[in-house]
Design an enzyme around this catalytic site. Structure first.
Site, short mmCIF file in Angstrom:
data_model
loop_
_atom_site.label_atom_id
_atom_site.label_comp_id
_atom_site.label_asym_id
_atom_site.label_seq_id
_atom_site.Cartn_x
_atom_site.Cartn_y
_atom_site.Cartn_z
CE1 TYR A 59 7.66 0.50 -3.53
CE2 TYR A 59 5.75 1.93 -3.29
CZ TYR A 59 6.86 1.32 -2.75
OH TYR A 59 7.18 1.52 -1.43
CD GLU A 118 -1.93 -2.05 2.06
OE1 GLU A 118 -0.96 -2.10 2.84
OE2 GLU A 118 -2.74 -2.98 1.91
C1 COA Z 1 10.65 5.90 -1.59
C2 COA Z 1 12.13 5.89 -1.20
C3 COA Z 1 12.42 4.60 -0.41
C4 COA Z 1 12.97 5.89 -2.50
O1 COA Z 1 14.33 5.76 -2.15
P1 COA Z 1 15.51 6.47 -2.98
O2 COA Z 1 16.77 5.83 -2.58
O3 COA Z 1 15.42 7.93 -2.88
O4 COA Z 1 15.09 6.07 -4.48
P2 COA Z 1 16.07 5.59 -5.64
O5 COA Z 1 17.20 6.56 -5.78
O6 COA Z 1 16.41 4.17 -5.45
O7 COA Z 1 15.13 5.76 -6.90
C5 COA Z 1 14.69 4.62 -7.64
C6 COA Z 1 13.54 5.03 -8.53
O8 COA Z 1 12.46 5.53 -7.74
C7 COA Z 1 11.85 6.64 -8.40
N1 COA Z 1 12.08 7.84 -7.60
C8 COA Z 1 12.76 7.92 -6.43
N2 COA Z 1 12.73 9.18 -5.97
C9 COA Z 1 12.00 9.91 -6.86
C10 COA Z 1 11.60 11.27 -6.91
N3 COA Z 1 11.94 12.15 -5.95
N4 COA Z 1 10.84 11.67 -7.97
C11 COA Z 1 10.48 10.80 -8.92
N5 COA Z 1 10.83 9.48 -8.93
C12 COA Z 1 11.58 9.06 -7.91
C13 COA Z 1 12.51 6.74 -9.77
O9 COA Z 1 11.80 5.88 -10.64
C14 COA Z 1 13.88 6.17 -9.48
O10 COA Z 1 14.48 5.61 -10.63
P3 COA Z 1 15.55 6.48 -11.48
O11 COA Z 1 16.71 6.74 -10.53
O12 COA Z 1 15.90 5.59 -12.61
O13 COA Z 1 14.83 7.74 -11.86
C15 COA Z 1 12.52 7.15 -0.39
O14 COA Z 1 12.08 8.29 -1.08
C16 COA Z 1 11.97 7.17 1.02
O15 COA Z 1 12.59 6.66 1.96
N6 COA Z 1 10.80 7.82 1.21
C17 COA Z 1 10.17 7.93 2.53
C18 COA Z 1 9.58 6.62 2.97
C19 COA Z 1 8.52 6.16 1.99
O16 COA Z 1 7.72 6.93 1.49
N7 COA Z 1 8.49 4.83 1.75
C20 COA Z 1 7.52 4.22 0.88
C21 COA Z 1 6.32 3.81 1.64
S1 COA Z 1 5.11 3.00 0.60
#
Ligand code: COA
Length: 193
Positions: A134, A122
């Protein structure tokens, strides 16, 4: 004396990273990331404590070895042939380096070895960055859980993969996993259990 923050890494190499099973001793550091990542809806230390011992749960911690620092974590439940992702977060100062993706890959890797067919989760309707992550891994939206998040009454999207055991997904996953390995310096980091 004011503390000088350590410089942000521009790129993170697989050599600097370790993924291992989450331990009770990790919880205080995990809570620092949890509280800034999930606002008022965040899990308590007791929730993590419970989940680490949960028979159907698998929880992992991501360490940045040069600073011996926890910079992320994730976890899921296995319920029959479903792998339900319950949490994933990266320290805000390390986001945008492919590390959230790395944790998702770790979970999908483990799930496929455990005969899971579908990964599900979710996510808040407003959580654009997580949804993009995702979608990148072929999750699609199945429906909406109305007012799922009690802090703001926000809806949740219910997302699921196609069968992660299917040949088409395996081919796609191998390719995207390799691209991530290239981004992290040619390999995915060592993982314990
Ligand atoms: C969601 C989360 C885990 C992503 O981690 P991250 O290390 O920043 O993400 P990544 O660098 O691995 O990004 C992988 C992909 O995610 C997407 N993505 C990540 N951050 C993004 C942003 N700010 N805007 C758009 N796409 C994004 C892109 O598709 C990216 O692929 P790309 O690098 O080829 O563009 C991080 O933002 C987080 O900890 N958020 C707070 C907790 C949360 O919301 N968890 C999810 C609960 S359902």
């Amino acid at each position: 004396m004011s503390q000088v923050p350590s410089p942000l890494p521009k790129t993170v190499s697989h050599e600097d990273l370790l993924i291992r099973r989450m331990r009770t001793a990790d919880i205080p550091e995990i809570m620092l990331i949890e509280s800034v990542s999930f606002g008022r809806h965040h899990w308590s230390p007791e929730s993590f404590s419970f989940e680490i011992k949960n028979q159907v749960g698998r929880y992992y911690t991501l360490l940045y070895k040069p600073e011996n620092k926890i910079i992320g974590y994730c976890g899921y439940w296995i319920v029959l042939d479903e792998g339900h992702i319950t949490t994933i977060a990266i320290d805000p100062t390390f986001r945008g380096n492919g590390l959230g993706e790395l944790l998702l890959v770790k979970m999908l890797d483990r799930m496929s070895g455990q005969s899971v067919k579908w990964a599900t989760l979710e996510v808040r309707v407003s959580n654009f960055s997580a949804q993009q992550l995702y979608y990148k891994y072929h999750f699609r939206t199945l429906g909406v859980r109305s007012r799922y998040y009690q802090d703001t009454n926000e809806d949740a999207l219910i997302m699921t993969t196609e069968s992660i055991q299917d040949k088409s997904f395996r081919i796609f996953f191998k390719e995207v996993r390799q691209k991530l390995a290239n981004r992290l310096g040619g390999k995915l980091p060592e993982g314990a259990d």
